[in-house]
Design an enzyme around this catalytic site. Structure first.
Site, PDB file in Angstrom:
ATOM      1  N   LYS A 167       0.872  -1.115   0.080  1.00  5.53           N
ATOM      2  CA  LYS A 167       0.006   0.048   0.066  1.00  5.53           C
ATOM      3  C   LYS A 167       0.770   1.235   0.017  1.00  5.53           C
ATOM      4  CE  LYS A 167      -3.339   2.296   2.585  1.00  5.53           C
ATOM      5  NZ  LYS A 167      -4.452   2.159   3.608  1.00  5.53           N
TER       6      LYS A 167
ATOM      7  N   LYS B 165      -2.183  -1.377  -3.902  1.00  4.82           N
ATOM      8  CA  LYS B 165      -2.929  -0.422  -3.836  1.00  4.82           C
ATOM      9  C   LYS B 165      -2.190   0.935  -4.073  1.00  4.82           C
ATOM     10  CE  LYS B 165      -6.095   1.939  -0.543  1.00  4.82           C
ATOM     11  NZ  LYS B 165      -6.310   2.018   0.478  1.00  4.82           N
TER      12      LYS B 165
END
Ligand code: PBG
Length: 325
Positions: A195, A248
């Site tokens: 992330k 992400k």
């Protein structure tokens, strides 16, 4: 052989041939629908930076999920907007918290729906950071018990999958142990493994009311420039017990999705984040792009890069476009 014997256009000459030879296919089974749940009744508050996205009270959440479910969407990802925030994120692990209530209601109403919960503290912390703050520093090890407790309370409520998104080191192991010791060995972990500290989360922070009050998230989320480090994060989380991993955001990180796909065997999820959604919405609203085609092309690109599943605010639209054919 070479041109003129080799003619790649030969196989593109009709729509039947193109359909037959299509390498990557997006299906409704690939979609995870993210949803925001808030206290109250009869509430469906628009998120101004994400046209078409709302914060639902539980009664209206049920209606929204029913529509998604009827379109064939099998999984939802829940985010909570709590009544109150404090410095210990108390309402994140309250068995009667907003997410816990919503999970119980959803699993009772739609037993076969896969309910995934976002496990993070930022929406529940008064300072908006994903961890415990001491002297201006985001603590790692002091945060782990709170994350584990949050995951356990989601599991108790009936969550099928818990998805830690905080980026603290060691959280997957802490959550796995907590779940196993408390009778939830069957609850899976989808780790937001790679992330990045991304400006593409901007609209989400309005939706979830989770912008940090000071500083930014760069001491825990990853530097967007680092691809090899993303693989280390993924391998580490799998070693700690992650069942599935996520990259992400998605669109600016398709190379990372591809690299992870080539390195690991577990299911891989891409998160088509809020900023990616809002950019398409904004351009489409001005008539500058064809929304449907741009969305389908973007999500197909994520699958082509190697994603098995895609978390997208467009899930319902995509499911109905696929149904129309
Ligand atoms: C919570 C969390 C965020 C997102 C998912 N979980 C925000 C953040 O890290 O600041 C972003 C989702 C999106 O932008 O759609 N930590």
């Amino acid at each position: 052989m070479n041109f003129p014997q080799v003619r790649l256009r030969r196989l593109r000459s009709s729509s039947a041939l193109r359909e037959l030879l299509q390498e990557t296919r997006l299906t409704t089974n690939d979609l995870i629908y993210p949803l925001f749940v808030q206290p109250g009744t009869g509430r469906k508050d628009p998120v101004s930076s994400m046209p078409g996205v709302f914060r639902y009270s539980q009664d209206l959440l049920i209606k929204e999920v029913e529509e998604a479910h009827e379109l064939g969407i099998r999984a939802v990802l829940l985010f909570g907007i709590p009544e109150a925030k404090d410095e210990a994120a108390t309402s994140a692990y309250d068995d009667n918290g907003i997410v816990q209530q919503a999970v119980r209601l959803l699993k009772k109403t739609f037993p076969e729906l896969i309910v995934i919960t976002d496990v993070c503290l930022c929406e529940y912390m008064s300072h908006g950071h994903c961890g415990v703050v001491r002297d201006g520093v985001i603590e790692n090890d002091g945060t782990l018990p709170l994350l584990a407790q949050t995951a356990l309370s989601h599991a108790r409520a009936g969550a099928d999958i818990v998805a830690p998104s905080d980026m603290m080191d060691g959280r997957v192991r802490a959550i796995r142990e907590k779940l196993d010791y408390n009778g939830y060995p069957h609850v899976a972990i989808l780790s937001y493994a790679a992330k990045f500290a991304s400006a593409f989360y901007g609209p989400f922070r309005e939706a979830a009311d989770s912008a940090p009050a000071f500083g930014d998230r760069r001491t825990y989320q990853m530097n967007p420039a680092n691809g090899r480090e993303a693989l280390r994060e993924v391998l580490q989380d799998i070693a700690e017990g992650a069942d599935m991993v996520m990259v992400k955001p998605a669109l600016a990180y398709l190379d990372v999705i591809r690299a992870v796909r080539e390195k690991v065997l577990c299911p891989l999820v891409a998160y088509n984040v809020s900023g990616e959604y809002s950019m398409i919405k904004a351009a489409a609203a001005r008539g500058w792009i064809d929304e449907r085609q741009v969305v389908m092309e973007s999500l197909t690109g994520m699958k082509r890069a190697g994603a098995d599943l895609i978390i997208t605010y467009y899930a319902k639209d995509v499911a109905s476009w696929l149904r129309e054919g």
